[in-house]
Write an enzyme that holds these catalytic residues in place. Structure first.
Site, PDB file in Angstrom:
ATOM      1  N   ASP A  21       1.107  -1.007  -0.580  1.00 60.10           N
ATOM      2  CA  ASP A  21      -0.021   0.012  -0.150  1.00 60.10           C
ATOM      3  C   ASP A  21       0.761   1.188   0.232  1.00 60.10           C
ATOM      4  O   ASP A  21       2.620   1.170   0.437  1.00 60.10           O
ATOM      5  CB  ASP A  21      -1.075  -0.287   0.653  1.00 60.10           C
ATOM      6  CG  ASP A  21      -1.884   0.866   1.169  1.00 60.10           C
ATOM      7  OD1 ASP A  21      -2.393   1.823   0.164  1.00 60.10           O
ATOM      8  OD2 ASP A  21      -2.961   0.989   2.142  1.00 60.10           O
ATOM      9  N   HIS A  38       2.754   3.625  -8.607  1.00 63.69           N
ATOM     10  CA  HIS A  38       2.079   2.266  -8.733  1.00 63.69           C
ATOM     11  C   HIS A  38       3.759   1.355 -10.031  1.00 63.69           C
ATOM     12  O   HIS A  38       3.906   0.436 -10.103  1.00 63.69           O
ATOM     13  CB  HIS A  38       0.885   1.700  -9.475  1.00 63.69           C
ATOM     14  CG  HIS A  38      -0.647   2.378  -8.841  1.00 63.69           C
ATOM     15  ND1 HIS A  38      -0.298   1.753  -8.028  1.00 63.69           N
ATOM     16  CD2 HIS A  38      -1.644   2.341  -9.760  1.00 63.69           C
ATOM     17  CE1 HIS A  38      -1.651   1.820  -7.018  1.00 63.69           C
ATOM     18  NE2 HIS A  38      -2.527   2.752  -8.358  1.00 63.69           N
ATOM     19  N   LEU A 132      10.863 -20.037  -4.515  1.00 63.52           N
ATOM     20  CA  LEU A 132       9.731 -19.289  -4.180  1.00 63.52           C
ATOM     21  C   LEU A 132       8.554 -19.585  -4.699  1.00 63.52           C
ATOM     22  O   LEU A 132       8.608 -19.380  -6.039  1.00 63.52           O
ATOM     23  CB  LEU A 132      10.559 -17.752  -4.322  1.00 63.52           C
ATOM     24  CG  LEU A 132       9.494 -16.617  -3.886  1.00 63.52           C
ATOM     25  CD1 LEU A 132       9.347 -16.633  -2.655  1.00 63.52           C
ATOM     26  CD2 LEU A 132       9.756 -15.713  -4.185  1.00 63.52           C
TER      27      LEU A 132
HETATM   28  C1  IPE Z   1      -5.830  -2.032  -0.443  1.00 66.21           C
HETATM   29  O1  IPE Z   1      -5.001  -0.980  -0.259  1.00 66.21           O
HETATM   30  C2  IPE Z   1      -4.908  -3.325  -1.794  1.00 66.21           C
HETATM   31  C3  IPE Z   1      -4.475  -3.645  -2.485  1.00 66.21           C
HETATM   32  C4  IPE Z   1      -3.132  -3.069  -1.670  1.00 66.21           C
HETATM   33  C5  IPE Z   1      -3.855  -3.843  -3.385  1.00 66.21           C
HETATM   34  P1  IPE Z   1      -6.281  -0.387  -0.165  1.00 66.21           P
HETATM   35  O2  IPE Z   1      -5.592   1.034  -0.619  1.00 66.21           O
HETATM   36  O3  IPE Z   1      -7.243  -1.042  -1.570  1.00 66.21           O
HETATM   37  O4  IPE Z   1      -7.101  -0.629   1.255  1.00 66.21           O
HETATM   38  P2  IPE Z   1      -7.907   0.240   1.334  1.00 66.21           P
HETATM   39  O5  IPE Z   1      -8.910   1.118   0.858  1.00 66.21           O
HETATM   40  O6  IPE Z   1      -7.219   1.542   2.053  1.00 66.21           O
HETATM   41  O7  IPE Z   1      -8.762  -0.338   2.927  1.00 66.21           O
HETATM   42  C1  IPE Z   2      -1.339   0.602  -2.719  1.00 68.14           C
HETATM   43  O1  IPE Z   2      -1.285   2.160  -3.359  1.00 68.14           O
HETATM   44  C2  IPE Z   2      -1.657  -0.830  -4.634  1.00 68.14           C
HETATM   45  C3  IPE Z   2      -3.253  -0.821  -4.723  1.00 68.14           C
HETATM   46  C4  IPE Z   2      -4.110  -0.695  -3.878  1.00 68.14           C
HETATM   47  C5  IPE Z   2      -3.513  -1.273  -6.506  1.00 68.14           C
HETATM   48  P1  IPE Z   2      -2.214   2.840  -3.168  1.00 68.14           P
HETATM   49  O2  IPE Z   2      -3.249   2.971  -4.346  1.00 68.14           O
HETATM   50  O3  IPE Z   2      -3.836   2.422  -2.864  1.00 68.14           O
HETATM   51  O4  IPE Z   2      -1.518   3.391  -2.510  1.00 68.14           O
HETATM   52  P2  IPE Z   2      -2.445   5.116  -1.722  1.00 68.14           P
HETATM   53  O5  IPE Z   2      -3.292   4.038  -0.664  1.00 68.14           O
HETATM   54  O6  IPE Z   2      -3.595   5.752  -2.163  1.00 68.14           O
HETATM   55  O7  IPE Z   2      -1.505   5.571  -1.260  1.00 68.14           O
HETATM   56 MG    MG Z   3      -4.114   2.252  -0.112  1.00 67.26          MG
END
Ligand code: IPE
Ligand code: IPE
Ligand code: MG
Length: 249
Positions: A21, A38, A132
Site C-alpha cells: 500500500d 504504481h 519461491l
Molecule cells: C489494499 O489497499 C489493496 C491493495 C494493496 C491491492 P487499499 O488502498 O485498496 O486499501 P484501503 O482502501 O486503504 O482499505
Molecule cells: C496500493 O497503493 C496499490 C493498490 C491498491 C492497487 P494505493 O494506490 O492504495 O496507494 P494509496 O493508499 O492511495 O497511497
Molecule cells: Mg491504499
C-alpha cells in the site's frame, strides 16, 4: 532469568504476505500521477522477490488488486491492468530462471481475456519451480474467496458434518499454501482491507509507515527481524511449548 531458547523458533517466516500500500501517496508526495507510483511499486516488487529468495522465504503472497479496487477511476484501473500485463511480459523469463513458481489468487473472470491467458501461461510455465512460490492476489477479496468456497462445497455435495477447518482451507484459492506467518502492510493503515481474512487467523502483523515503493531490502529485513522476536502463542502460554495442549489426554 533463564535465557529463552530459540531452537524451536523459526527465524525466517516460511510465508510472508504483503499489502503493498501507499503507491498513490508516494506519487502525490512527489507531485506525480498515481500511476507513476504504481510503476515504482512494481519495480520495488522485483527487489523484494529477490530478497525473499536470498533470505530463504519460501512463499510470498502479494496484494496487487482488491475486489474493492474496481471502485477507482477508470484510468487507474486500466493502468493497473496494463502494469500486470507489462510485468508478465518483462519479468516472466527471469522469474522462471530464478525458480519462482507463479500462482494467482482471486477471480480471473473479470479480467480481459488476453490478460487472463497471459496469467494462465505464466502459471503453466512456472508450475514445477520450487524456490519461491509467489501468489499474486489480483481481483482478490477475502470475503469473495470464502463465498466462492462455500458455493463450491455445496456444488460438490459436501454434507454439513463433513465440513471442517481443513476442508474450508482446501476450498480456498490458497489451497496447498501454508497460512502466512507474517503479514506486512506498508504505508501505515491499521486495517486488513479484505486480505487473507481466513488464512491470517494467527499471522503476525508488521505495519510500517514507509510507502511501498520505498520499502526496500533493508526495510524488509527489519520486518523479518521483528518477526524473529515474536512469541507466537496460538492461544497457549508460550511458543516454546510447541502448541502443547495441557488438557489433552
Ligand atoms: C489494499 O489497499 C489493496 C491493495 C494493496 C491491492 P487499499 O488502498 O485498496 O486499501 P484501503 O482502501 O486503504 O482499505
Ligand atoms: C496500493 O497503493 C496499490 C493498490 C491498491 C492497487 P494505493 O494506490 O492504495 O496507494 P494509496 O493508499 O492511495 O497511497
Ligand atoms: Mg491504499
Amino acid at each position: 532469568m533463564a535465557k529463552k531458547s530459540t531452537a524451536s523458533r523459526p527465524r525466517i517466516p516460511t510465508h510472508v504476505a504483503i499489502i503493498m500500500d501507499g503507491n498513490g501517496r508516494w506519487a502525490l508526495a512527489r507531485g506525480l500521477p498515481r500511476l507513476v507510483g504504481h510503476r515504482a511499486g512494481t519495480e520495488n516488487l522485483r527487489r523484494i522477490i529477490t530478497a525473499c529468495v536470498e533470505f530463504g522465504v519460501k512463499y510470498l503472497t502479494i496484494y496487487a488488486f482488491s475486489t474493492e479496487n474496481w471502485g477507482r477511476p477508470r484510468e487507474e484501473v486500466e493502468g493497473l491492468m496494463n502494469i500486470l500485463e507489462d510485468v508478465i511480459d518483462r519479468e516472466l523469463a527471469e522469474l522462471n530462471k530464478e525458480g519462482v513458481q507463479l500462482r494467482h489468487i482471486g477471480r480471473l473472470e473479470r479480467l480481459d481475456p488476453k490478460l487472463q491467458e497471459k496469467v494462465m501461461e505464466a502459471i503453466e510455465l512456472t508450475k514445477h519451480n520450487d524456490r519461491l512460490v509467489l501468489s499474486v492476489a489480483f481481483n482478490y477479496g477475502g470475503r469473495d474467496e470464502i463465498v466462492f468456497a462455500i458455493q463450491k462445497m455445496i456444488k460438490d455435495g459436501i454434507k454439513p458434518d463433513e465440513v471442517s477447518s481443513d476442508m474450508v482451507s482446501h476450498y480456498l484459492f490458497t489451497a496447498g499454501v501454508p497460512d502466512p506467518d507474517l503479514i506486512i502492510r506498508t504505508s501505515g493503515e491499521l486495517r486488513v482491507s479484505n486480505f487473507l481474512i481466513w488464512q491470517g487467523a494467527y499471522s503476525e502483523w508488521y505495519v510500517t509507515s514507509v510507502y511501498w515503493p520505498d520499502f526496500n531490502k533493508g526495510e524488509f529485513r527489519k520486518a523479518l527481524d521483528t518477526y524473529g522476536q515474536r512469541d507466537r502463542r496460538y492461544g497457549g502460554l508460550t511458543e516454546m511449548d510447541g502448541g502443547k495442549d495441557y488438557n489433552a489426554g
